[in-house]
Write an enzyme that holds these catalytic residues in place. Structure first.
Site, PDB file in Angstrom:
ATOM      1  N   GLU A 262       0.866  -1.176   0.000  1.00  0.00           N
ATOM      2  CA  GLU A 262       0.000   0.000   0.000  1.00  0.00           C
ATOM      3  C   GLU A 262       0.900   1.222   0.000  1.00  0.00           C
ATOM      4  O   GLU A 262       1.759   1.356   0.882  1.00  0.00           O
ATOM      5  CB  GLU A 262      -0.911   0.007   1.232  1.00  0.00           C
ATOM      6  CG  GLU A 262      -1.922   1.127   1.178  1.00  0.00           C
ATOM      7  CD  GLU A 262      -2.488   1.491   2.528  1.00  0.00           C
ATOM      8  OE1 GLU A 262      -1.783   1.312   3.532  1.00  0.00           O
ATOM      9  OE2 GLU A 262      -3.629   1.966   2.590  1.00  0.00           O
ATOM     10  N   HIS A 337     -11.444  -1.108   2.737  1.00  0.00           N
ATOM     11  CA  HIS A 337     -11.967  -0.760   4.064  1.00  0.00           C
ATOM     12  C   HIS A 337     -11.709   0.688   4.441  1.00  0.00           C
ATOM     13  O   HIS A 337     -12.162   1.153   5.493  1.00  0.00           O
ATOM     14  CB  HIS A 337     -11.314  -1.699   5.092  1.00  0.00           C
ATOM     15  CG  HIS A 337      -9.842  -1.518   5.131  1.00  0.00           C
ATOM     16  ND1 HIS A 337      -9.003  -1.872   4.079  1.00  0.00           N
ATOM     17  CD2 HIS A 337      -9.046  -0.961   6.050  1.00  0.00           C
ATOM     18  CE1 HIS A 337      -7.774  -1.556   4.380  1.00  0.00           C
ATOM     19  NE2 HIS A 337      -7.757  -0.994   5.565  1.00  0.00           N
TER      20      HIS A 337
HETATM   21  O1  TEU Z   1      -4.139   3.169   5.392  1.00  0.00           O
HETATM   22  C1  TEU Z   1      -3.167   4.166   5.143  1.00  0.00           C
HETATM   23  C2  TEU Z   1      -3.799   5.346   4.582  1.00  0.00           C
HETATM   24  O2  TEU Z   1      -3.205   6.097   3.868  1.00  0.00           O
HETATM   25  C3  TEU Z   1      -5.233   5.565   4.900  1.00  0.00           C
HETATM   26  O3  TEU Z   1      -5.283   5.973   6.275  1.00  0.00           O
HETATM   27  C4  TEU Z   1      -5.806   6.627   4.033  1.00  0.00           C
HETATM   28  O4  TEU Z   1      -4.943   7.745   4.081  1.00  0.00           O
HETATM   29  C5  TEU Z   1      -7.171   7.016   4.557  1.00  0.00           C
HETATM   30  O5  TEU Z   1      -7.601   6.031   5.391  1.00  0.00           O
HETATM   31  C6  TEU Z   1      -8.160   7.086   3.392  1.00  0.00           C
HETATM   32  O6  TEU Z   1      -7.733   7.988   2.475  1.00  0.00           O
HETATM   33  C7  TEU Z   1      -3.620   2.021   6.056  1.00  0.00           C
HETATM   34  C8  TEU Z   1      -4.796   1.132   6.400  1.00  0.00           C
HETATM   35  O7  TEU Z   1      -5.436   0.702   5.205  1.00  0.00           O
HETATM   36  C9  TEU Z   1      -5.732   1.932   7.257  1.00  0.00           C
HETATM   37  O8  TEU Z   1      -6.926   1.190   7.542  1.00  0.00           O
HETATM   38  C10 TEU Z   1      -5.011   2.263   8.555  1.00  0.00           C
HETATM   39  O9  TEU Z   1      -5.855   3.105   9.330  1.00  0.00           O
HETATM   40  C11 TEU Z   1      -3.691   2.996   8.280  1.00  0.00           C
HETATM   41  O10 TEU Z   1      -2.930   2.405   7.239  1.00  0.00           O
HETATM   42  C12 TEU Z   1      -2.811   2.934   9.518  1.00  0.00           C
HETATM   43  O11 TEU Z   1      -2.403   1.606   9.695  1.00  0.00           O
END
Ligand code: TEU
Ligand code: CA
Length: 572
Positions: A262, A337
């Site tokens: 990611e 999610h």
């Molecule tokens: O998401 C990283 C992230 O960049 C997201 O927080 C995004 O910026 C935002 O939720 C929607 O634009 C990952 C995971 O997928 C997320 O569920 C976690 O909250 C986050 O990292 C921290 O681990």
């Protein structure tokens, strides 16, 4: 060489464990519940199952705050359940992908408890600790001006040792210090542990954040009204990222494992290619955020910026052609999610358009170049929570913190912000899966109610109604995924060409391999579109190529005069 692999020819189904299926009536989804639905997942025709975190966690951020990488979060089950899940997935010819969250841990992890205990702790350097700065008038300040994604400063002051620690996310999610070799060794051990137990690969959480600029410089303050500027240029794809990814790539290659990183905050495909280039031996593919961020306004995710089809066309075309031309690979997604439901966000959830929108988006996404990801419920055409739900319904700290920090005390922003939150907040994707029209949508038998409210459309939008209905969104997704399997050369390994770029309502592209070309037409509008087939396309249609139609490919264009009439949100 020929870079064909099993994971390029696969599709992935993402499960959010807390909201998928509850087997013991406590209102929380669990692993036995997932096991009970593996035949449903198999029927969709996916090859890989990715679970959002199920490891032990205080659940500040729904498991993205891990407190023990070797234990299962008890409400989800135990290690035997985990073995049974992996065995059940493998028995159906599918593979299991674990969510690996190693940019940070929970503040309850033993490593952090030790690290914060004293300056002399052997775990001190496992996290990122810095001395305070002091203003001219002697006020203590964080080491720099970076903000956290969940509000406030990215630094938390720790009284005991008079230092701050970095947390790009919640204060309960301290960032690991990847500069420290023992941290890297510990992560490699976690990877090996689960690979040996039969995990077939990893989705790596914000993995492009693990290498930070060790000067930790202040971010330029573009707009002094914003308390914390975006510091991501100093930690997204940082100086040692590829060294760290090469180390992990070696372990992944030992097991021919799947990997998807990611990678938020990076929009340059060349930068991501350094991680996903086939010859790089780092990761197989990456989630980029450029499409997801298209409807973010100047104040970020919950400010408005209407998505424009022409922007979607240019962004998708950029990533499709760049990765194809440079032997990289794309992770194709419109939902997960962290995002609002794609029908509501990119098409229309109005009842007369909802199924068509789901099928159109399945065609648009599912026939592109890359590995398609389907998020739980997307295959059923689930949509965002209803208009009438107020702010009190929100459960996710990202939205709640944002509201409390920036919106709550400004009533003039309430209406617009709520509208944006209904469109994009993460809770939209975390409502319980809708299995049937029975109580609690058959997500749980009770007595406990689900941990988060169920959407109010479950009696008419659920798996039971769709699984055996040939005209359902579910069956349409199954056919799109099957079409990829039938025409692997064209839809997996073929090239991508944008067609009729300037059309206001249609997103048209073709996929070609050798003599075969498929033309994919998606109507993103609620209008009936009378499309004059462009000259460069009509020969393709007329010489009997594949025209992807609803449910099966058509060998030639449906109309005599080179015109195709597209219904609202229809896909050909
Ligand atoms: O998401 C990283 C992230 O960049 C997201 O927080 C995004 O910026 C935002 O939720 C929607 O634009 C990952 C995971 O997928 C997320 O569920 C976690 O909250 C986050 O990292 C921290 O681990
Ligand atoms: Ca349960």
């Amino acid at each position: 060489g020929d870079s064909r692999t099993w994971w390029k020819e696969s599709s992935v189904y993402q499960i959010y464990p807390a909201s998928f299926k509850d087997s013991n009536g406590d209102g929380i989804g669990d692993i036995p519940g997932i096991i009970s639905q593996l035949d449903y997942i198999k029927a969709l025709g996916v090859d890989i199952v990715w679970l959002s975190p199920i490891l032990q966690s205080p659940q500040v951020d729904m498991g993205y705050d891990v407190s023990n990488y070797y234990q299962i979060h008890p409400p989800y089950g135990n290690l035997e359940d985990m073995d049974a899940l992996i065995q059940g997935i493998h028995a159906r010819g599918m593979k299991y992908v674990m969510d690996l969250v190693v940019n940070h841990t929970s503040d309850q992890h033993e490593w952090f408890r030790q690290s914060r205990s004293s300056l002399e702790s052997e775990f001190r350097d496992w996290y990122i600790w810095k001395k305070p700065k002091y203003s001219a008038d002697g006020v203590r300040q964080p080491p720099n001006n970076w903000g956290s994604y969940f509000g406030g400063s990215a630094w938390e002051y720790d009284e005991k040792t008079d230092q701050y620690y970095l947390h790009l996310f919640a204060t309960e999610q301290p960032d690991l210090n990847w500069e420290h070799p023992e941290v890297r060794a510990a992560v490699h051990q976690i990877m090996r542990h689960w690979l040996v137990k039969g995990v077939n690969g990893f989705r790596m959480d914000v993995i492009n954040f693990i290498s930070k600029d060790q000067q930790f410089p202040d971010a330029p303050v573009a707009d002094s009204s914003k308390p914390y500027p975006d510091g991501s240029k100093y930690y997204a794809c940082g100086p040692r990222l590829h060294e760290y990814l090469q180390d992990m790539g070696k372990i992944l290659n030992e097991y021919d494992a799947f990997s998807v990183g990611e990678m938020p905050s990076v929009y340059d495909p060349a930068e991501i290619l350094n991680a996903v280039g086939f010859d790089r031996q780092e990761l197989g593919m990456a989630f980029q955020f450029e499409i997801m961020d298209l409807d973010h306004g100047p104040e970020g995710k919950f400010s408005s910026s209407k998505l424009r089809l022409k922007d979607l066309k240019s962004v998708v075309t950029k990533w499709q052609t760049f990765m194809y031309e440079n032997n990289g690979w794309n992770a194709l997604y419109l939902e997960n999610h962290d995002q609002g439901r794609s029908i509501s966000r990119f098409a229309s959830a109005e009842s007369k358009y909802r199924a068509l929108s789901g099928k159109m988006l399945a065609t648009f996404l599912g026939l592109q170049s890359g590995t398609p990801f389907v998020y739980q419920g997307q295959e059923l055409g689930l949509v965002n929570f209803p208009e009438e739900w107020g702010i009190e319904k929100l459960r996710d700290l990202e939205a709640i913190n944002f509201w409390n920090e920036f919106i709550r005390d400004k009533p003039e922003l309430h209406k617009q912000t709520l509208k944006e939150m209904r469109l994009k907040s993460r809770d939209n994707a975390r409502l319980p899966m809708q299995w049937g029209s029975g109580k609690f949508a058959e997500f749980t038998s009770g007595p406990a109610a689900p941990w988060i409210d169920i959407n109010n459309d479950y009696q008419t939008w659920n798996a039971a109604l769709q699984i055996s209905d040939p005209s359902s969104v579910f069956q349409y997704w199954a056919k799109i995924l099957r079409l990829r399997k039938t025409w692997v050369d064209v839809f997996v390994y073929g090239s991508f060409t944008l067609i009729d770029e300037s059309h206001d309502d249609l997103f048209v592209y073709s996929r070609s391999f050798g003599e075969t070309t498929a033309v994919v037409v998606a109507n993103f509008s609620a209008k009936i579109v009378d499309w004059l087939v462009p000259s460069e396309v009509s020969p393709i249609f007329s010489n009997g190529s594949i025209l992807v139609g609803n449910y099966e490919e058509r060998k030639s264009i449906g109309k005599k005069d080179g015109r195709v009439t597209m219904s609202p949100f229809e896909a050909l």
